[in-house]
Design an enzyme around this catalytic site. Structure first.
Site, mmCIF file in Angstrom:
data_model
loop_
_atom_site.group_PDB
_atom_site.id
_atom_site.type_symbol
_atom_site.label_atom_id
_atom_site.label_comp_id
_atom_site.label_asym_id
_atom_site.label_seq_id
_atom_site.Cartn_x
_atom_site.Cartn_y
_atom_site.Cartn_z
ATOM 1 N N GLY A 14 0.830 -1.194 0.000
ATOM 2 C CA GLY A 14 0.000 0.000 0.000
ATOM 3 C C GLY A 14 0.860 1.237 0.000
ATOM 4 O O GLY A 14 1.656 1.450 -0.903
ATOM 5 N N SER A 41 -0.134 -5.077 4.653
ATOM 6 C CA SER A 41 -0.220 -5.457 6.057
ATOM 7 C C SER A 41 -0.039 -4.229 6.932
ATOM 8 O O SER A 41 0.907 -3.454 6.743
ATOM 9 C CB SER A 41 0.851 -6.497 6.397
ATOM 10 O OG SER A 41 0.892 -6.740 7.792
ATOM 11 N N VAL A 49 7.586 9.588 4.242
ATOM 12 C CA VAL A 49 8.119 10.940 4.428
ATOM 13 C C VAL A 49 8.172 11.700 3.113
ATOM 14 O O VAL A 49 8.750 12.775 3.043
ATOM 15 C CB VAL A 49 9.528 10.906 5.064
ATOM 16 C CG1 VAL A 49 9.454 10.346 6.452
ATOM 17 C CG2 VAL A 49 10.508 10.127 4.206
ATOM 18 N N LYS A 80 3.556 24.848 -2.606
ATOM 19 C CA LYS A 80 5.012 24.828 -2.704
ATOM 20 C C LYS A 80 5.425 25.523 -3.993
ATOM 21 O O LYS A 80 5.060 25.086 -5.089
ATOM 22 C CB LYS A 80 5.524 23.383 -2.693
ATOM 23 C CG LYS A 80 7.026 23.275 -2.918
ATOM 24 C CD LYS A 80 7.482 21.828 -2.960
ATOM 25 C CE LYS A 80 8.962 21.732 -3.278
ATOM 26 N NZ LYS A 80 9.436 20.339 -3.370
ATOM 27 N N PRO A 98 13.126 27.782 -8.145
ATOM 28 C CA PRO A 98 11.692 28.056 -8.246
ATOM 29 C C PRO A 98 11.029 27.204 -9.322
ATOM 30 O O PRO A 98 11.659 26.816 -10.313
ATOM 31 C CB PRO A 98 11.666 29.527 -8.655
ATOM 32 C CG PRO A 98 12.898 29.680 -9.505
ATOM 33 C CD PRO A 98 13.928 28.737 -8.914
ATOM 34 N N VAL A 187 2.267 -11.535 2.668
ATOM 35 C CA VAL A 187 2.438 -12.577 1.664
ATOM 36 C C VAL A 187 3.467 -13.582 2.185
ATOM 37 O O VAL A 187 4.596 -13.215 2.516
ATOM 38 C CB VAL A 187 2.899 -11.975 0.321
ATOM 39 C CG1 VAL A 187 3.275 -13.074 -0.661
ATOM 40 C CG2 VAL A 187 1.804 -11.094 -0.259
ATOM 41 N N LEU A 335 9.544 2.750 -4.438
ATOM 42 C CA LEU A 335 10.845 2.366 -3.885
ATOM 43 C C LEU A 335 11.279 0.966 -4.300
ATOM 44 O O LEU A 335 12.463 0.650 -4.229
ATOM 45 C CB LEU A 335 10.812 2.472 -2.359
ATOM 46 C CG LEU A 335 10.552 3.870 -1.799
ATOM 47 C CD1 LEU A 335 10.540 3.840 -0.280
ATOM 48 C CD2 LEU A 335 11.576 4.866 -2.307
ATOM 49 N N THR A 346 11.528 14.238 -5.720
ATOM 50 C CA THR A 346 11.154 13.482 -6.912
ATOM 51 C C THR A 346 10.533 12.118 -6.616
ATOM 52 O O THR A 346 10.135 11.418 -7.549
ATOM 53 C CB THR A 346 12.394 13.264 -7.802
ATOM 54 O OG1 THR A 346 13.464 12.725 -7.008
ATOM 55 C CG2 THR A 346 12.834 14.558 -8.448
#
Length: 510
Positions: A14, A41, A49, A80, A98, A187, A335, A346
């Site tokens: 998730g 889970s 973060v 932002k 910017p 899993v 990730l 990014t």
């Protein structure tokens, strides 16, 4: 209906990546064409973060039809306008990267070459004076970009700060309302086809069997499917990006939130500050070779604006990317596909970029090798482009005494970055590929902010006199200052959106 179509899809994990994927797929595909299941889970934590974004977030929000006020209330978001870099080029130096553009949108000549020419003639101000976004950020103001290119407001750009865990929760509600089924559990067993090696089923500790033709791995750095099962391989970029740890801690909000992220260079890395409505996010990204975890925690806690709301949470990582983000019938998103530190915010962009490419290259059940190869090619280009932009910050610094910065100053560069730096130095031109995330204005801000100045400019500017060029620059500066003075206060604009005064995402307020 072609029987070779994907009719069942499973997302493993998730968090931000998993629920962004679920939201986008459920919006575009819908529950009738393809069943979408997600397994996660509650016992497995997420990084959580990734609280700062870049303007490409608008693509995702528009794709799924987010309403601005609802989104900002649900995620405790603020606006932002860019990222401030303190002490990066040299101690005491501060500049802003910017969003948006420099100059005026109506200029027929390349604006930054106008500025370079005047700079070489020692007849102009700092680059920041020619960015309305920078002026607004410094003044604590905000407005939506204008569509009319004759307006100075057309040069503005913006993104959001938001609570990543609240964003994931918001997207879960959105996805489940559109037919995504969530399964709670770990899993514990993974089945593969004996001949093709394709994943065929995930078994959870709750007894659920999740069968599908296509799997999206959002299991984080563990890369459970893409790496542990399919062994896609990992390309380590630590020699260019030596930081390998982070500590994250929220603190109480101190005053009105500023409309930009702050990054402050430290002895062994850098510290982030991200202002939200209800708190401030903070963290220290560092290299464990040059500072201990305890020392890093002391530095972080000693440089907060308010009282910490939790203990610093450690995060360990290796910068780099999977050699294959798509292998067999598994697509890695987030990730699980790679990690690049959040210096330029990014992380969420790379999630949505992978989602966009998956939608564009959505496969049949056999996952045609050409489709898979194209996805891997474009994701490699994306990661390498971001990597080079991050390395620029580390490499292009004044000679600092600390070992980390001495190493970064002297390290060999990626060839693409080396070419960009040399090209800019010699001609003032910024050479970027069409598919790169960061465009001319971003590269210009960081190159100049880090102290790099070119020795020449576009010869086309010699068709006008130095006097006329300087006069035009004065005109631009006056127009932008006047426009900034008329902009509303950031917090008042924010409160207006939260109260429902401005309802449609990305549209100018009345």
């Amino acid at each position: 209906m072609n029987d070779n179509r994907v009719k069942r899809l499973v997302i493993l994990g998730g968090g931000t990546a998993g629920w962004m994927t679920a939201a986008a797929l459920s919006k575009v595909i819908g529950p009738h064409a393809c069943r979408i299941d997600l397994v996660e889970s509650d016992e497995i934590g997420t990084i959580g973060v990734g609280e700062a974004t870049i303007p490409t977030i608008h693509w995702f929000n528009q794709l799924i039809g987010v309403q601005l006020g609802e989104f900002m209330r649900a995620t405790q978001a603020t606006y932002k306008l860019g990222i401030e870099f303190a002490d990066w080029a040299r101690p005491g130096a501060v500049y802003l990267h910017p969003f948006g553009h420099y100059g005026l949108g109506s200029d027929s000549l390349p604006f930054h070459h106008r500025w370079i020419r005047a700079r070489l003639e020692k007849a102009t101000d700092d680059l920041a004076e020619y960015s309305l976004t920078t002026l607004a950020a410094r003044a604590g103001k905000f407005a939506f970009p204008a569509q009319d290119t004759s307006s100075p407001l057309s040069t503005l750009g913006y993104a959001f700060h938001f609570d990543a865990s609240l964003f994931a929760r918001y997207l879960r509600t959105y996805s489940e309302a559109r037919g995504v089924r969530r399964f709670e559990g770990k899993v514990v067993k993974i089945d593969q086809h004996a001949e093709t090696g394709f994943i065929t089923c995930l078994h959870t500790d709750k007894g659920d069997r999740l069968e599908a033709e296509l799997y999206v791995d959002c299991s984080g750095m563990a890369g459970i499917l893409i790496e542990r099962v399919l062994a896609a391989g990992f390309e380590d970029w630590s020699h260019w990006l030596p930081c390998n740890r982070a500590l994250a801690v929220p603190c109480e909000r101190a005053g009105a939130p500023i409309p930009y992220t702050r990054s402050t260079a430290r002895t062994a890395g850098w510290q982030w500050r991200i202002p939200l409505q209800h708190r401030t996010g903070n963290g220290y990204v560092y290299c464990s070779q040059f500072i201990s975890d305890d020392e890093a925690a002391s530095v972080l806690l000693g440089n907060l604006d308010g009282k910490p709301l939790a203990e610093p949470r450690p995060i360990r990582f290796t910068p780099g990317r999977r050699k294959k983000a798509w292998s067999k019938n598994v697509v890695a998103v987030g990730l699980s596909a790679g990690f690049l530190e959040p210096l330029e915010s990014t992380s969420i962009h790379l999630i949505q970029s992978a989602i966009a490419k998956l939608l564009s290259l959505f496969p049949t059940r056999d996952c045609d090798p050409y489709t898979v190869e194209q996805f891997n090619r474009v994701m490699l280009q994306e990661y390498e482009g971001v990597r080079d932009f991050l390395v620029l910050h580390y490499h292009s610094t004044a000679l600092k005494p600390q070992p980390l910065w001495q190493y970064c100053r002297s390290m060999p560069l990626p060839e693409g970055l080396k070419y960009k730096e040399e090209h800019f130095s010699r001609t003032g031109r910024i050479v970027i590929a069409p598919e790169e995330i960061f465009r001319d204005a971003s590269w210009l801000a960081v190159l100049v902010g880090q102290g790099q100045m070119p020795t020449d400019y576009n010869p086309l500017l010699d068709t006008i006199s130095s006097h006329d060029n300087r006069g035009y620059l004065r005109h631009v500066k006056d127009v932008l200052r006047s426009a900034c003075a008329r902009l509303p206060n950031h917090e008042s604009h924010l409160q207006g959106v939260i109260a429902g005064a401005h309802r449609e995402l990305g549209k100018p307020s009345s």
